[in-house]
Motif scaffolding. Structure first.
Motif, PDB file in Angstrom:
ATOM      1  N   LEU A  86     -15.015  14.635  87.786  1.00 42.46           N
ATOM      2  CA  LEU A  86     -14.861  16.087  87.671  1.00 42.46           C
ATOM      3  C   LEU A  86     -13.464  16.511  88.066  1.00 42.46           C
ATOM      4  CD1 LEU A  86     -15.969  18.947  87.259  1.00 42.46           C
ATOM      5  CD2 LEU A  86     -16.761  18.894  89.633  1.00 42.46           C
ATOM      6  N   TRP A  87     -12.943  15.974  89.164  1.00 41.23           N
ATOM      7  CA  TRP A  87     -11.598  16.357  89.588  1.00 41.23           C
ATOM      8  C   TRP A  87     -10.550  15.891  88.586  1.00 41.23           C
ATOM      9  CZ3 TRP A  87      -8.261  14.298  94.160  1.00 41.23           C
ATOM     10  CH2 TRP A  87      -7.242  15.222  94.425  1.00 41.23           C
ATOM     11  N   TRP A  88     -10.743  14.724  87.991  1.00 44.50           N
ATOM     12  CA  TRP A  88      -9.830  14.244  86.955  1.00 44.50           C
ATOM     13  C   TRP A  88      -9.795  15.225  85.786  1.00 44.50           C
ATOM     14  CZ3 TRP A  88     -10.004  12.895  81.835  1.00 44.50           C
ATOM     15  CH2 TRP A  88      -8.972  12.106  81.354  1.00 44.50           C
ATOM     16  N   ARG A  89     -10.947  15.727  85.400  1.00 40.91           N
ATOM     17  CA  ARG A  89     -11.000  16.695  84.300  1.00 40.91           C
ATOM     18  C   ARG A  89     -10.386  18.033  84.714  1.00 40.91           C
ATOM     19  NH1 ARG A  89     -14.470  15.003  80.196  1.00 40.91           N
ATOM     20  NH2 ARG A  89     -14.508  17.138  79.398  1.00 40.91           N
ATOM     21  N   ILE A  90     -10.532  18.429  85.975  1.00 41.10           N
ATOM     22  CA  ILE A  90      -9.903  19.663  86.446  1.00 41.10           C
ATOM     23  C   ILE A  90      -8.388  19.542  86.386  1.00 41.10           C
ATOM     24  CG2 ILE A  90      -9.538  21.107  88.489  1.00 41.10           C
ATOM     25  CD1 ILE A  90     -12.420  20.642  89.255  1.00 41.10           C
ATOM     26  N   LEU A  91      -7.858  18.411  86.838  1.00 43.24           N
ATOM     27  CA  LEU A  91      -6.407  18.228  86.822  1.00 43.24           C
ATOM     28  C   LEU A  91      -5.854  18.174  85.400  1.00 43.24           C
ATOM     29  CD1 LEU A  91      -5.988  15.567  89.676  1.00 43.24           C
ATOM     30  CD2 LEU A  91      -5.576  18.024  89.790  1.00 43.24           C
ATOM     31  N   HIS A  92      -6.644  17.692  84.474  1.00 50.24           N
ATOM     32  CA  HIS A  92      -6.219  17.657  83.079  1.00 50.24           C
ATOM     33  C   HIS A  92      -6.520  18.955  82.343  1.00 50.24           C
ATOM     34  CE1 HIS A  92      -4.775  13.535  82.291  1.00 50.24           C
ATOM     35  NE2 HIS A  92      -5.583  13.187  83.274  1.00 50.24           N
ATOM     36  N   GLY A  93      -7.243  19.877  82.976  1.00 49.43           N
ATOM     37  CA  GLY A  93      -7.562  21.140  82.325  1.00 49.43           C
ATOM     38  C   GLY A  93      -8.556  20.998  81.197  1.00 49.43           C
ATOM     39  N   CYS A  94      -9.461  20.030  81.281  1.00 52.19           N
ATOM     40  CA  CYS A  94     -10.409  19.799  80.190  1.00 52.19           C
ATOM     41  C   CYS A  94     -11.851  19.876  80.675  1.00 52.19           C
ATOM     42  CB  CYS A  94     -10.136  18.457  79.513  1.00 52.19           C
ATOM     43  SG  CYS A  94     -10.203  17.029  80.614  1.00 52.19           S
ATOM     44  N   VAL A  95     -12.112  20.743  81.647  1.00 48.49           N
ATOM     45  CA  VAL A  95     -13.492  20.986  82.076  1.00 48.49           C
ATOM     46  C   VAL A  95     -14.191  21.824  81.002  1.00 48.49           C
ATOM     47  CG1 VAL A  95     -14.947  21.991  83.868  1.00 48.49           C
ATOM     48  CG2 VAL A  95     -12.813  20.856  84.482  1.00 48.49           C
ATOM     49  N   MET A  96     -15.430  21.459  80.676  1.00 45.37           N
ATOM     50  CA  MET A  96     -16.153  22.149  79.612  1.00 45.37           C
ATOM     51  C   MET A  96     -16.683  23.493  80.094  1.00 45.37           C
ATOM     52  SD  MET A  96     -15.871  20.442  76.882  1.00 45.37           S
ATOM     53  CE  MET A  96     -17.108  21.226  75.890  1.00 45.37           C
ATOM     54  N   CYS A  97     -15.763  24.377  80.423  1.00 47.71           N
ATOM     55  CA  CYS A  97     -16.135  25.756  80.738  1.00 47.71           C
ATOM     56  C   CYS A  97     -16.150  26.575  79.445  1.00 47.71           C
ATOM     57  CB  CYS A  97     -15.163  26.346  81.758  1.00 47.71           C
ATOM     58  SG  CYS A  97     -13.438  26.309  81.249  1.00 47.71           S
ATOM     59  N   GLY A  98     -16.496  27.852  79.557  1.00 47.14           N
ATOM     60  CA  GLY A  98     -16.605  28.664  78.357  1.00 47.14           C
ATOM     61  C   GLY A  98     -15.301  28.806  77.595  1.00 47.14           C
ATOM     62  N   ALA A  99     -14.201  29.042  78.308  1.00 44.87           N
ATOM     63  CA  ALA A  99     -12.911  29.233  77.638  1.00 44.87           C
ATOM     64  C   ALA A  99     -12.452  27.956  76.953  1.00 44.87           C
ATOM     65  CB  ALA A  99     -11.870  29.704  78.652  1.00 44.87           C
ATOM     66  N   PHE A 100     -12.640  26.812  77.589  1.00 43.67           N
ATOM     67  CA  PHE A 100     -12.222  25.552  76.973  1.00 43.67           C
ATOM     68  C   PHE A 100     -13.107  25.207  75.777  1.00 43.67           C
ATOM     69  CE2 PHE A 100     -12.269  20.876  76.676  1.00 43.67           C
ATOM     70  CZ  PHE A 100     -10.910  20.647  76.494  1.00 43.67           C
ATOM     71  N   SER A 101     -14.401  25.503  75.873  1.00 48.40           N
ATOM     72  CA  SER A 101     -15.300  25.245  74.743  1.00 48.40           C
ATOM     73  C   SER A 101     -14.907  26.083  73.531  1.00 48.40           C
ATOM     74  CB  SER A 101     -16.744  25.533  75.142  1.00 48.40           C
ATOM     75  OG  SER A 101     -17.149  24.701  76.221  1.00 48.40           O
ATOM     76  N   ALA A 102     -14.527  27.342  73.765  1.00 50.15           N
ATOM     77  CA  ALA A 102     -14.066  28.179  72.649  1.00 50.15           C
ATOM     78  C   ALA A 102     -12.730  27.700  72.111  1.00 50.15           C
ATOM     79  CB  ALA A 102     -13.972  29.633  73.114  1.00 50.15           C
ATOM     80  N   TYR A 103     -11.876  27.159  72.976  1.00 44.31           N
ATOM     81  CA  TYR A 103     -10.563  26.684  72.543  1.00 44.31           C
ATOM     82  C   TYR A 103     -10.685  25.492  71.599  1.00 44.31           C
ATOM     83  CZ  TYR A 103      -5.955  24.501  72.862  1.00 44.31           C
ATOM     84  OH  TYR A 103      -4.754  23.914  72.568  1.00 44.31           O
ATOM     85  N   ILE A 104     -11.644  24.603  71.867  1.00 41.40           N
ATOM     86  CA  ILE A 104     -11.807  23.423  71.008  1.00 41.40           C
ATOM     87  C   ILE A 104     -12.805  23.673  69.886  1.00 41.40           C
ATOM     88  CG2 ILE A 104     -11.204  21.859  72.883  1.00 41.40           C
ATOM     89  CD1 ILE A 104     -14.130  21.256  73.272  1.00 41.40           C
ATOM     90  N   GLY A 105     -13.298  24.903  69.751  1.00 44.89           N
ATOM     91  CA  GLY A 105     -14.156  25.258  68.635  1.00 44.89           C
ATOM     92  C   GLY A 105     -15.622  24.948  68.818  1.00 44.89           C
ATOM     93  N   ARG A 106     -16.071  24.735  70.043  1.00 47.26           N
ATOM     94  CA  ARG A 106     -17.477  24.436  70.281  1.00 47.26           C
ATOM     95  C   ARG A 106     -18.255  25.650  70.773  1.00 47.26           C
ATOM     96  NH1 ARG A 106     -17.903  18.432  73.093  1.00 47.26           N
ATOM     97  NH2 ARG A 106     -16.769  17.280  71.465  1.00 47.26           N
ATOM     98  N   ALA A 107     -17.621  26.785  70.874  1.00 43.34           N
ATOM     99  CA  ALA A 107     -18.297  28.000  71.321  1.00 43.34           C
ATOM    100  C   ALA A 107     -17.600  29.199  70.706  1.00 43.34           C
ATOM    101  CB  ALA A 107     -18.291  28.098  72.853  1.00 43.34           C
ATOM    102  N   THR A 108     -18.345  30.283  70.585  1.00 44.41           N
ATOM    103  CA  THR A 108     -17.779  31.519  70.073  1.00 44.41           C
ATOM    104  C   THR A 108     -17.089  32.279  71.205  1.00 44.41           C
ATOM    105  OG1 THR A 108     -19.845  32.711  70.478  1.00 44.41           O
ATOM    106  CG2 THR A 108     -19.579  31.630  68.331  1.00 44.41           C
ATOM    107  N   VAL A 109     -16.466  33.383  70.858  1.00 45.54           N
ATOM    108  CA  VAL A 109     -15.787  34.194  71.858  1.00 45.54           C
ATOM    109  C   VAL A 109     -16.801  34.776  72.839  1.00 45.54           C
ATOM    110  CG1 VAL A 109     -14.308  36.202  72.209  1.00 45.54           C
ATOM    111  CG2 VAL A 109     -13.941  34.720  70.236  1.00 45.54           C
TER     112      VAL A 109
END
Length: 306
Positions: free
Chosen positions: A86-109
């Protein structure tokens, strides 16, 4: 160029030199340049650079040394594997939160917003910092972590992105290496509990009021953090008394790169500081004296959980 040779076969630039040759050329240029006096102002050229020379000797750039320390800490073997990932993903900025999911096209606004209706804004994007620090659900658990550390050491950490997410420690926060390890293990345990509660809330379709939703998710994250910390204390105590490699159900490959044992002194320095989280007592039995572990951490001691 012959007509039978395609255009892409023509070399448009020279062959790129090897990094060792470029490093030797850079060192030769530095030796040829005259040394600049300390009181002489720098003339010409930019005075501030936004890049770091990766060919420079290690330790010459404070920013590079700080990041190297951070990544070495993120790969420490004493961390729980799920916490380290989890910390590795936090440092890379790739945690599957809502904003990141929308950024990669897996969630709507609309799905990128925080699932908790108790947030100040009805359309608050669920970013990494919002999920772990700014959301009222996370702020409750982070406050408990900071107050718990204050009860242990007398120092109240700053609930900021640098301290909680980037592992920046202020002067006087950790008096020893053992306390530094304790702080990071507690910090990652709390972050993972917040992450688990957030994923449960995102997958839940049950509608509830703002107050009940905040209370239930905050209780869930707090209980998960308390259970995880207690489990880590008990696991390290087992390493002090038994050979975990001989226990039933333990695969030897799980301990690859880890020390399967722990000394009693190391355990005291790690978990028994001021007897806040745990303490060790001597019990007198018929067969002799025996050391017993007493976990003092609870939902009311040393600080109130809710």
């Amino acid at each position: 160029m012959p007509t039978s040779q395609p255009a892409w076969m023509a070399l448009t630039r020279g062959h790129r030199q090897h990094w060792s040759q470029r490093q030797q050329q850079q060192q030769a240029q530095q030796q040829q340049q005259p040394s600049q006096q300390p009181n002489q102002p720098h003339s010409g050229g930019a005075t501030v650079h936004d890049t770091v020379d990766v060919l420079a000797p290690p330790g010459s750039h404070p920013q590079l040394s700080e990041w190297r320390r951070l990544w070495e800490l993120a790969s420490a073997a004493y961390f729980n594997r799920q916490h380290r990932v989890l910390w590795w993903r936090i440092l890379h900025g790739c945690v599957m939160c809502g904003a990141f999911s929308a950024y990669i096209g897996r969630a709507t606004v609309e799905q990128a917003c925080c699932p908790y209706a108790c947030c100040s804004s009805p359309a608050q994007p669920q970013t990494i910092s919002h999920m772990f620090l700014e959301c009222p659900m996370a702020a409750t658990v982070i406050s408990w972590l900071c107050r718990l550390w204050q009860a242990m050491t007398g120092h109240l950490p700053d609930a900021s992105v640098a301290t909680i997410l980037a592992a920046s420690t202020s002067e006087g926060q950790c008096a020893s290496d053992a306390l530094l390890q304790t702080w990071h293990r507690l910090r990652l345990a709390v972050l993972h509990s917040i992450w688990t509660a957030a994923r449960i809330a995102a997958s839940s379709t049950h509608a509830s009021s703002q107050a009940s939703q905040l209370s239930s998710q905050s209780h869930l994250a707090s209980r998960l953090a308390l259970k995880t910390v207690t489990s880590m204390i008990h696991h390290d105590w087992v390493k002090c008394n038994d050979d975990v490699r001989q226990l039933a159900g333990v695969c030897s490959s799980w301990l690859r790169g880890r020390d399967p044992s722990m000394t009693l002194e190391a355990f005291r320095n790690l978990w028994c500081h001021r007897d806040t989280l745990a303490s060790i007592h001597t019990a007198h039995t018929g067969t002799g004296d025996k050391l017993e572990l007493v976990v003092n951490l609870s939902d009311m001691v040393p600080v109130q959980l809710f």
